[in-house]
Motif scaffolding. Structure first.
Motif, PDB file in Angstrom:
ATOM      1  N   HIS A  86       0.836  -1.201   0.000  1.00 55.43           N
ATOM      2  CA  HIS A  86       0.000   0.000   0.000  1.00 55.43           C
ATOM      3  C   HIS A  86       0.879   1.262   0.000  1.00 55.43           C
ATOM      4  N   HIS A 105      -6.960   7.778   4.198  1.00 58.55           N
ATOM      5  CA  HIS A 105      -7.307   6.362   4.276  1.00 58.55           C
ATOM      6  C   HIS A 105      -7.910   6.032   5.630  1.00 58.55           C
ATOM      7  N   GLU A 106      -8.747   5.004   5.631  1.00 57.02           N
ATOM      8  CA  GLU A 106      -9.268   4.427   6.867  1.00 57.02           C
ATOM      9  C   GLU A 106      -8.726   3.010   6.990  1.00 57.02           C
ATOM     10  N   TYR A 107      -8.436   2.634   8.221  1.00 52.98           N
ATOM     11  CA  TYR A 107      -7.930   1.296   8.516  1.00 52.98           C
ATOM     12  C   TYR A 107      -8.866   0.657   9.529  1.00 52.98           C
ATOM     13  N   GLU A 108      -8.976  -0.671   9.479  1.00 49.40           N
ATOM     14  CA  GLU A 108      -9.890  -1.337  10.416  1.00 49.40           C
ATOM     15  C   GLU A 108      -9.306  -1.433  11.815  1.00 49.40           C
ATOM     16  N   GLN A 154      -7.288  -4.506   5.881  1.00 51.26           N
ATOM     17  CA  GLN A 154      -8.252  -3.765   5.070  1.00 51.26           C
ATOM     18  C   GLN A 154      -7.915  -2.286   5.131  1.00 51.26           C
ATOM     19  N   ARG A 156      -9.079   1.279   3.392  1.00 51.28           N
ATOM     20  CA  ARG A 156     -10.114   1.924   2.578  1.00 51.28           C
ATOM     21  C   ARG A 156      -9.627   3.300   2.161  1.00 51.28           C
ATOM     22  N   GLU A 157      -9.481   3.489   0.866  1.00 50.95           N
ATOM     23  CA  GLU A 157      -9.044   4.782   0.353  1.00 50.95           C
ATOM     24  C   GLU A 157     -10.242   5.722   0.259  1.00 50.95           C
ATOM     25  N   LEU A 158     -10.091   6.892   0.866  1.00 51.00           N
ATOM     26  CA  LEU A 158     -11.143   7.900   0.824  1.00 51.00           C
ATOM     27  C   LEU A 158     -10.835   8.955  -0.219  1.00 51.00           C
TER      28      LEU A 158
END
Length: 168
Positions: A86, A105-108, A154, A156-158
């Motif tokens: 990433h 980005h968001e991460y779990e 995981q 997640r691209e914002l």
């Protein structure tokens, strides 16, 4: 820390641009960098002939739990290949642009939300081979692990765009 501090860093970097659109590393004056961002900044190098990045220097907020200074990204993150991949994608994209890269980005796990500003610089030969990276994140406490400590699977691209669009 807010986007405004990243915008200040971006404006300083932009003021160093030469006519050909590049920013030579030698023009960077650490004394002119926004002081509040220094713990969250890193300088990375992509050595000639190599397809990997080495941390030249990393601020204290980025070195919590592990100091990557002097180490290659893929060695530091050897146990977290998805996260290393990433970051490699982001770093390569920023290095080969003349405009840099802004991402959210968001991460779990770990800090749930991270903003990055990644700006390319050229070496003495005029080739893009250095990056200034500033990473902003919110953590509810120091007990919340950093992404490299929590092994995110995981991501997640914002937002992924040019800094000029995101920070003006």
């Amino acid at each position: 820390m807010k986007k405004a501090e990243l915008a200040e860093l971006y404006r300083y970097w932009e003021s160093l641009r030469e006519e050909n659109g590049t920013v030579p590393k030698k023009k960077l004056d650490p004394a002119k960098l926004p002081k509040i961002l220094l713990p969250n900044m890193a300088v990375l190098e992509k050595p000639a002939g190599e397809d990997r990045f080495r941390y030249r220097l990393a601020g204290t907020a980025l070195s919590e739990g592990i100091d990557p200074s002097g180490q290659y990204l893929d060695d530091v993150l050897a146990n977290i290949p998805a996260y290393a991949d990433h970051l490699n994608i982001l770093f390569n994209e920023a290095l080969h642009s003349r405009t840099g890269l802004y991402s959210e980005h968001e991460y779990e796990v770990g800090p749930p939300f991270i903003r990055r500003l990644i700006l390319p610089m050229t070496c003495h030969a005029g080739l893009p081979s250095f990056l200034i990276k500033c990473t902003l994140f919110k953590r509810s406490s120091s007990a919340v692990p950093m992404p490299w400590q929590s092994r995110p699977q995981q991501i997640r691209e914002l937002v992924r765009t040019t800094p000029g669009q995101a920070l003006r």
